[in-house]
Structures are given as structure tokens and as C-alpha cells.
Design a protein around this motif. Structure first.
Motif, PDB file in Angstrom:
ATOM      1  N   VAL A 167       3.144  -6.313  -6.214  1.00  0.00           N
ATOM      2  CA  VAL A 167       4.101  -5.403  -6.173  1.00  0.00           C
ATOM      3  C   VAL A 167       3.658  -4.082  -6.977  1.00  0.00           C
ATOM      4  N   CYS A 168       3.075  -4.530  -7.913  1.00  0.00           N
ATOM      5  CA  CYS A 168       2.485  -3.455  -8.863  1.00  0.00           C
ATOM      6  C   CYS A 168       1.485  -2.530  -8.129  1.00  0.00           C
ATOM      7  N   GLU A 169       0.602  -3.189  -7.386  1.00  0.00           N
ATOM      8  CA  GLU A 169      -0.479  -2.528  -6.663  1.00  0.00           C
ATOM      9  C   GLU A 169       0.097  -1.626  -5.716  1.00  0.00           C
ATOM     10  N   GLN A 170       1.026  -2.175  -4.886  1.00  0.00           N
ATOM     11  CA  GLN A 170       1.787  -1.196  -3.767  1.00  0.00           C
ATOM     12  C   GLN A 170       2.549   0.031  -4.489  1.00  0.00           C
ATOM     13  N   ALA A 171       3.006  -0.186  -5.625  1.00  0.00           N
ATOM     14  CA  ALA A 171       3.477   0.838  -6.173  1.00  0.00           C
ATOM     15  C   ALA A 171       2.553   1.904  -6.711  1.00  0.00           C
ATOM     16  N   VAL A 172       1.242   1.618  -7.025  1.00  0.00           N
ATOM     17  CA  VAL A 172       0.310   2.445  -7.580  1.00  0.00           C
ATOM     18  C   VAL A 172      -0.203   2.975  -6.278  1.00  0.00           C
ATOM     19  N   TRP A 173      -0.423   2.371  -5.259  1.00  0.00           N
ATOM     20  CA  TRP A 173      -0.965   3.010  -3.770  1.00  0.00           C
ATOM     21  C   TRP A 173       0.203   3.953  -3.253  1.00  0.00           C
TER      22      TRP A 173
ATOM     23  N   GLN B  39      -9.204  -8.008  -8.467  1.00  0.00           N
ATOM     24  CA  GLN B  39      -9.124  -7.076  -9.721  1.00  0.00           C
ATOM     25  C   GLN B  39      -9.855  -5.748  -9.406  1.00  0.00           C
ATOM     26  N   ALA B  40     -10.985  -5.911  -8.590  1.00  0.00           N
ATOM     27  CA  ALA B  40     -11.838  -4.634  -8.523  1.00  0.00           C
ATOM     28  C   ALA B  40     -10.976  -3.760  -7.428  1.00  0.00           C
TER      29      ALA B  40
ATOM     30  N   ARG C 136      -9.728   0.234  -8.015  1.00  0.00           N
ATOM     31  CA  ARG C 136      -9.998   1.272  -7.338  1.00  0.00           C
ATOM     32  C   ARG C 136      -8.785   2.100  -6.973  1.00  0.00           C
ATOM     33  N   ASN C 137      -7.603   1.533  -6.656  1.00  0.00           N
ATOM     34  CA  ASN C 137      -6.347   2.136  -6.248  1.00  0.00           C
ATOM     35  C   ASN C 137      -5.893   2.772  -7.556  1.00  0.00           C
ATOM     36  N   VAL C 138      -5.934   2.284  -8.518  1.00  0.00           N
ATOM     37  CA  VAL C 138      -5.437   2.838  -9.721  1.00  0.00           C
ATOM     38  C   VAL C 138      -6.249   4.261  -9.926  1.00  0.00           C
ATOM     39  N   THR C 139      -7.605   4.110 -10.018  1.00  0.00           N
ATOM     40  CA  THR C 139      -8.560   5.209 -10.176  1.00  0.00           C
ATOM     41  C   THR C 139      -8.147   6.098  -9.342  1.00  0.00           C
ATOM     42  N   TRP C 140      -8.057   5.890  -7.771  1.00  0.00           N
ATOM     43  CA  TRP C 140      -7.512   6.868  -6.856  1.00  0.00           C
ATOM     44  C   TRP C 140      -6.352   7.612  -6.955  1.00  0.00           C
TER      45      TRP C 140
ATOM     46  N   HIS D  27     -18.341   3.061 -14.908  1.00  0.00           N
ATOM     47  CA  HIS D  27     -18.009   1.979 -14.218  1.00  0.00           C
ATOM     48  C   HIS D  27     -19.168   1.443 -13.346  1.00  0.00           C
ATOM     49  N   THR D  28     -19.266   0.182 -12.797  1.00  0.00           N
ATOM     50  CA  THR D  28     -20.222  -0.288 -12.109  1.00  0.00           C
ATOM     51  C   THR D  28     -19.784  -0.134 -10.637  1.00  0.00           C
ATOM     52  N   ASP D  29     -18.597  -0.126 -10.392  1.00  0.00           N
ATOM     53  CA  ASP D  29     -18.248  -0.135  -8.894  1.00  0.00           C
ATOM     54  C   ASP D  29     -18.205   1.333  -8.186  1.00  0.00           C
TER      55      ASP D  29
END
Length: 528
Positions: free
Chosen positions: A174-180, A220-221, A225-229, A260-262
Motif C-alpha cells: 500500500v505504501c509503495e503504491q502511494a509513493v508511485w 526493498q531495492a 527506486r520508487n521513492v527516489t524517482w 548508493h550502489t543501485d
């Protein structure tokens, strides 16, 4: 030889010719459009969640649910979303999400026209039904990934504040979809970017970078990525730019993310810096204050194009600032990396690198000297000869800026390493502005030669590379500024004042002007 007073007057006229720094340094807005909007190189403004990256929490009923929702028609979806019982609402919402997650031609407009978007927004508030919450969030994310009109439908339905509240959800999916979803909304333009900032996205988003997803694990990775985007979309757009307070709040986190390494995280963090440096000197200084330049310089040597592109843009934007900001980049040993960048197989990298160097040669004489001592000018001349036209234009600016602000010894060095031929060859360019920039460079070189009593030597060199023929042809150019500039150049330097000496010109030697030094001139070389 001219008198000392006359020489000083000519030098005074030659040096920058009344131009200020803004005439020489060019911010991003003045670079060709494809440098600013190269969509292939930039990360997407909006992203649709096509793959089932995060599985539904109802794992035990997945097969049954797929069978129940796969063939549901639009009318059934509409009725189901509005049904009174939670299970039917869930099945209908999941069916809508699946339609919106199709790879090609998702029916976003059909879903909007059905009138269920406000209901999906209401489902975001069902904290006691996280499965329904997740499906609604996913569906709305994909609606917000569409056109501006489609994105704004979610906003008008009141979706922003519930999504921001879900950044603190205890459920990872849910949290990730909100970020997106919020990333898609912020990416639509400066007004929606500022709306999500005003509604309070920044602190909970930055908190997610610090603590990671609510449920630690294999995703987690991708979560970061979504948060940084999304964070990068908060920094995007400059008409108007994001609030300065937001910039200052986000910078410490972005400064950490560029280590970051990613590579995806790294790329989006660097895009954020490229947006924040594409503006006033005050914002450039704020970025510098967070000590990002050493890492950016290190990343200039990275092989991955998706990371290198925003890194180079960030460095390029920083050197559009004042001399102190430009010097900060030079002091961190950025120039050696440009040997590789100016000869990079990707023409867009060559072009951006040349644009960056043009803003350094727009600086003071010690900065020009640093470019020469780094050995970059032979590569710039090679780009004048063989680069694509967009890169050639940037290389022309490198030369013209150098001739406007450099010492006479710097100009002598340019002539010695063969700048006149490639420069004159580009007088046939179709863009009047570029022709005028070239004529400006030739004027600067000839004015410097005149101050040394060497103008006949340089004019002969220009004639020998067929430059005079091209300048004369420009007297018939359709652009009034071009033909007047060509006429002025010819009348000032290519018409002999003494007719009896009209057939006599000093022999041009391989040394160029009357200098014997072949090496790069040392800084502060005395003008005699």
C-alpha cells in the motif's frame, strides 16, 4: 608595430567587447531543445505499474480471485465497485486494476468515464481493508500515469491527501503504491508538484528513505527506486521551480543517495540534482554546499549511460554559475574526465560535454588556462571537424568564449593547433546565429593579431583555408545581421590600406603569430 597606446586601446576593445558573464555563460534554457528534453536519456515523467510486482495479500484465494475477476465486464465493475458488501467491492476494484495494468492501450478513459474514480479514492481510506486499499491505490496509480487530464482526474477526486497519508501505512504494498501514485502526480507539472508539496509529501517521503519499506524483504531495492524517482519529480520543472525551502529540505537526502550502489537509485538521485542545479546561482550554491561535487566528479567516469547523463548535466549546470562555483568543479579535478566524454561514442554525451566546457571557457583566464592545460582543445577542434552539427555548435561556443575572455597567448595557441580551418568550414552553416558566433571568434582572433602587428599573417592563413571565400559569400546572406557582420570583417581586415603593398603579405610561418612556443601558454604570460 602599432604604438603602445594604440595597442592598449585595441586590447581594451578586444577583451570581452563589453560582454558580461551572462552573455558568455549559457544556462540550460539557451541550449538546444534536445539537450533539455532528451526523453530517451531521461527517466520517465510517469510510470505505470504493469507487472504484478507486489502480490495481493489474499494469497490463499489468488486462483479463485483471478477466475472471478478476469472476465468481468465494465458494467459489472461499475456495479461491483458501488456494491454494499466489501468482497464484491474488492473483486470489482481488482478487475478494474487488471484492466488498467494491461501492457497496451489500458482503458483509462473508460474507467474515468464510468465515474468510479471518486469511489476508488474513498477506498484509499479503508485502513481496515488493506487488500481493497491496495487494489484501489494500484488502479489510481495507473490512471495517474496517463495524460495530464487523466492525472488531474485523480487529483480532482481528492486523491492527493489520502495518498500522502498512506505513505505512513504499515503495509509495504500500500505504501509503495502511494509513493508511485504521488510520483505520477508530481511529474505532471509544476502546479501539481507544488500541490503535493503543499499537502505535506516531503517529510514522510524522506522518512521512507531513512527507514526503508514498512516490511523489509526482497522488494526493498525496488521500493527505494520508487521513492527516489518520486523525490526527483518533486525537484523537476523550473517554470516555476520548486519552493526553495523544499529544495533545502530534500538536498541532504539526495546528497546521500548519490552514493548508493543501485544504478536506478543513483540515476534518479542525479536527475534530481540536475533539476536543482538548472536555475539560479543561489540554488547552485545550495547544491554545492551539500558537498555533492566530489561524488559527481567521480561519477563522470561511470560507464552506465542512464547514470552518466544526469551526472554530466549536473556538472554542466553548476559551471553555468559564477566563477567561484565554476572553480569549485575545476578544483575537484573534473576536467580530466572530459577527455573520455568529448570522444564518447554517444553523440549526446559529446554534445553535453562540449556545452559544459563552453561554460568553463566563458570564465576567467585561469579557468581557460585550466582547460588548455587539461589538453582538451585538440578534442574540441576534432569535434568542430567531425562531430554532428549539434555538437559542432557547442564546440563553436567553446572557441568563441575562449577568444572573448582568453589572453592573446591563449588565442595564439588556438591558431597554432589549427582552429582556423575547421572554424571557417562551418561558415556555411544554415543557422544565422551560429555564423555570427563564428564571425565573433574570427573577429576576436584578428583583433588580437592586430594588436601584435600580425594581422596580415592571420588573414593569409584564413585565405589559405578558403575562409575568405566563405566570408565573402556571406555578404549575400539573406540574414541582415550576417551579411553586415561579414562586410564589417572584410572591410576591417581584408582590404589593404596601402595599395602599393596590396600584393605583399608576410609569409605565414608554422608558429602562427610571432611566438616560438609550441606548448600550452603558461598562465599570466606577459603581453609585450
Amino acid at each position: 608595430m602599432p604604438s603602445t597606446d594604440k595597442t592598449e586601446n585595441r586590447l581594451s576593445a578586444y577583451k570581452n567587447k563589453g560582454k558580461d558573464l551572462q552573455d558568455l555563460r549559457r544556462k540550460r534554457a539557451d541550449v538546444s531543445v534536445d539537450l533539455r528534453k532528451a526523453r530517451k536519456d531521461e527517466q520517465m515523467l510517469k510510470r505505470r505499474n504493469v507487472d504484478e510486482m507486489v502480490t495481493s495479500p489474499l494469497k490463499e484465494n489468488k486462483t479463485c480471485l483471478n477466475q472471478a475477476t478476469s472476465g468481468m465486464a465494465m458494467v459489472e465493475i461499475i456495479q461491483g465497485v458501488q456494491a454494499p458488501d466489501a468482497h464484491t467491492q474488492f473483486l470489482a476494484t481488482q478487475a478494474a486494476r487488471k484492466l488498467l495494468s494491461k501492457e497496451a492501450s489500458p482503458p483509462i478513459n473508460e474507467i474515468i468515464d464510468s465515474g468510479i474514480v471518486p469511489t476508488l479514492v474513498e477506498f484509499l481510506k479503508t485502513d481496515d481493508k488493506p487488500e481493497l486499499q491496495f487494489e484501489a491505490a494500484w488502479a489510481l496509480t495507473n490512471i495517474a500515469s496517463g495524460s495530464s487530464h487523466q492525472t488531474r482526474t485523480v487529483v480532482k477526486a481528492g486523491g492527493v491527501e489520502p495518498f500522502i497519508r498512506l505513505l505512513s501505512s504499515n503495509h509495504n504494498n500500500v505504501c509503495e503504491q502511494a509513493v508511485w501514485a504521488l510520483g505520477n502526480i508530481a511529474g505532471d507539472g509544476p502546479d501539481l508538484r507544488d500541490l503535493v508539496i503543499k499537502c505535506g509529501i516531503v517529510r514522510p517521503l524522506l522518512h521512507l528513505v531513512e527507514k526503508g519499506p514498512p516490511e523489509k524483504g526482497g522488494q526493498q531495492a525496488q521500493f527505494l527506486r520508487n521513492v527516489t524517482w518520486t523525490l526527483s519529480n518533486l525537484c523537476r520543472n523550473k517554470n516555476p521551480p520548486p519552493p526553495f525551502a523544499t529544495v533545502k529540505e530534500c538536498l541532504p537526502t539526495i546528497a546521500r543517495l548519490i552514493h548508493h550502489t543501485d544504478n536506478e537509485v543513483l540515476a534518479d538521485a542525479c536527475w534530481a540534482l540536475s533539476y536543482l542545479t538548472d536555475g539560479t546561482n543561489e540554488k547552485i550554491q545550495e547544491v554545492i554546499n551539500h558537498e555533492v561535487v566530489p561524488q559527481l566528479v567521480k561519477l563522470l567516469n561511470i560507464a552506465e549511460i542512464p547514470v552518466l547523463t544526469p551526472v554530466l548535466r549536473s556538472i554542466g549546470n553548476i559551471v553555468t554559475g559564477d566563477d567561484t562555483q565554476t572553480q569549485h568543479v575545476i578544483d575537484h579535478n573534473a576536467l580530466p574526465a572530459f577527455h573520455r566524454l568529448l570522444s564518447h561514442p554517444k553523440s549526446s554525451i559529446q554534445k553535453e560535454a562540449a556545452w559544459t566546457i563552453s561554460n568553463i571557457t566563458a570564465g576567467n583566464q585561469s579557468q581557460i588556462q585550466a582547460v588548455l592545460e587539461a589538453g582538451l582543445m585538440p578534442q574540441i577542434i576534432k569535434l568542430l571537424e567531425k562531430g554532428d552539427f549539434r555538437t559542432q555548435k557547442e564546440a563553436i561556443w567553446v572557441i568563441t568564449n575562449l577568444t572573448s575572455g582568453g589572453t592573446i597567448e591563449h588565442l595564439v595557441y588556438l591558431v597554432k593547433i589549427g582552429v582556423l580551418g575547421p572554424l571557417c568550414d562551418l561558415l556555411v552553416a544554415k543557422e544565422p546565429k551560429i555564423i555570427l558566433v563564428i564571425i565573433d571568434a574570427l573577429n576576436n582572433i584578428l583583433r588580437a593579431a592586430d594588436s601584435r602587428g600580425e594581422v596580415a599573417t592571420v588573414t593569409l592563413m584564413i585565405e589559405e583555408c578558403n575562409g575568405l571565400d566563405k566570408i565573402e559569400a556571406l555578404q549575400n546572406h539573406e540574414n541582415e545581421l550576417v551579411y553586415k557582420a561579414a562586410l564589417d570583417l572584410i572591410s576591417q581586415y581584408f582590404v589593404d590600406e596601402d595599395e602599393e603593398d596590396s600584393t605583399v603579405a608576410p609569409e605565414a610561418n608554422e608558429e602562427g603569430f610571432a611566438f616560438s612556443e609550441q606548448e600550452v601558454p603558461s598562465a599570466g604570460f606577459a603581453i609585450q
